[in-house]
Write an enzyme that holds these catalytic residues in place. Structure first.
Site, PDB file in Angstrom:
ATOM      1  N   HIS A 111       0.756  -1.184   0.046  1.00 53.33           N
ATOM      2  CA  HIS A 111       0.024  -0.043  -0.089  1.00 53.33           C
ATOM      3  C   HIS A 111       0.914   1.322   0.239  1.00 53.33           C
ATOM      4  O   HIS A 111       2.110   1.107  -0.353  1.00 53.33           O
ATOM      5  CB  HIS A 111      -1.081  -0.006   1.162  1.00 53.33           C
ATOM      6  N   GLU A 148      -1.677   0.168   8.340  1.00 57.51           N
ATOM      7  CA  GLU A 148      -0.755  -0.881   7.829  1.00 57.51           C
ATOM      8  C   GLU A 148       0.182  -0.466   6.916  1.00 57.51           C
ATOM      9  O   GLU A 148       1.362  -0.711   6.759  1.00 57.51           O
ATOM     10  CB  GLU A 148      -1.750  -1.974   6.812  1.00 57.51           C
ATOM     11  N   HIS A 203       3.261  -6.859   4.396  1.00 59.85           N
ATOM     12  CA  HIS A 203       1.995  -6.458   4.736  1.00 59.85           C
ATOM     13  C   HIS A 203       1.681  -6.851   6.263  1.00 59.85           C
ATOM     14  O   HIS A 203       2.648  -7.622   6.969  1.00 59.85           O
ATOM     15  CB  HIS A 203       1.039  -7.435   3.834  1.00 59.85           C
ATOM     16  N   GLU A 285       2.744 -11.578   5.665  1.00 57.45           N
ATOM     17  CA  GLU A 285       1.537 -11.173   6.583  1.00 57.45           C
ATOM     18  C   GLU A 285       2.440 -11.046   7.673  1.00 57.45           C
ATOM     19  O   GLU A 285       2.495 -12.338   8.343  1.00 57.45           O
ATOM     20  CB  GLU A 285       0.364 -11.891   6.456  1.00 57.45           C
TER      21      GLU A 285
END
Length: 321
Positions: A111, A148, A203, A285
């Site tokens: 992101h 995040e 992430h 993650e």
């Protein structure tokens, strides 16, 4: 990384039983220690524009402005300690002499902190080889509003410092130096164009409370449209296994209890960032931002430094064979 937009169905969630988790942990730790042994003996110190996590989450709150520098490992936090100005370093500083001299590592901070101000742009559809999907997403956040996108950029900065110390040339797909994105297809192309020896997309998940732990996402074998991962499936798995083992060893964090069957490894065929890659690439993650216990780790500067170290040592172990 939460399921909040991209056009695919989430994999079924399941809690692993205690037996498989114990075995998986032992295997991961042993793998990490093996990699560490090679690493230490040779002088060493490891798209979620696409949502790849466990379950739907609420939209992220306004991201925190804090981005911590690698040097402020113990003090960095979402409260603003150890703030580093945006794009405060030259993206491609000359590599130092070291065991990774000549190696190129691309870090993909999932992101972009400013995606939230460009929803029209990130919602446009792009071709990811096998289908079309959103350019990017805003990502998730903790219940207290730590985004995040802030987490991933902070960990990326810490990793960059660690890997450059080993002599690697390190490139980031974004460093808060563009208004949004890049889109998931461009993220893959950045690694390809760099002829990267390894690419890792950072992430944090947005699953339900009680779902804890990390997991590494590996590319499945895909040969459709512009996507052809057949040549990178094997080396990407090797990269992912080294990262998982070292992540367990350095952070003490257990593999996910809700996806991956306790192995900490998940194979996916629906992520453009993996499908379009022509070089070894994985996603990680690092934890679940929606669980209070995992969130306490993710918002800790000291733990983020451990996460960066574990991932970096996995990368080093992979690159040194």
């Amino acid at each position: 990384m939460s399921y909040t937009g991209p056009d695919f169905d989430p994999p079924p969630q399941r809690r692993s039983r205690r037996g498989p988790l114990t075995v998986a942990l032992a295997a991961l730790v042993c793998g990490g220690l093996l990699g560490w042994g090679v690493y230490a003996a040779t002088g060493g110190t490891d798209d979620k524009g696409e949502e790849a996590g466990g379950s739907p989450s609420a939209p992220p709150r306004t991201p925190s402005p804090a981005v911590s520098s690698p040097a402020s490992a113990g003090s960095a936090s979402p409260s603003g300690e150890g703030v580093e100005p945006p794009a405060s370093r030259t993206p491609s500083a000359p590599a130092a002499a070291g065991p990774l001299k000549g190696k190129v590592v691309v870090i993909d901070p999932g992101h972009n902190p400013t995606n939230v101000r460009h929803t029209a742009e990130i919602n446009r559809q792009v071709d990811v080889g096998t289908h079309r999907k959103e350019c990017d997403t805003t990502g998730t956040s903790t219940n207290d509003g730590y985004a995040e996108a802030e987490f991933t950029l902070d960990v990326a900065h810490r990793m960059r410092a660690l890997l450059e110390q080993q002599g690697a040339t390190v490139k980031l797909t974004q460093d808060r130096d563009r208004p949004y994105g890049p889109c998931v297809d461009e993220r893959a192309r950045i690694g390809n164009a760099a002829k990267a020896d390894a690419v890792v997309s950072i992430h944090a998940d947005g699953s339900g409370a009680g779902n804890r732990g990390f997991h590494v996402i590996l590319p499945g074998s895909v040969n459709e449209g512009e996507a052809d991962t057949r040549a990178i499936v094997g080396p990407s798995r090797a990269l992912g296994e080294r990262i998982a083992g070292n992540f367990v060893r350095v952070t003490g964090t257990a593999p996910s209890n809700y996806i991956g069957g306790g192995t900490g490894l998940v194979t996916r065929k629906d992520l453009g960032g993996l499908n379009l890659s022509t070089v070894p690439k994985v996603f990680i993650e690092c934890g679940n931002m929606r669980d209070s216990k995992d969130a306490a780790l993710l918002t800790s500067g000291a733990w983020r430094q451990k996460a960066a170290q574990g991932i970096s040592e996995g990368i080093v172990s992979f690159l040194r064979g």
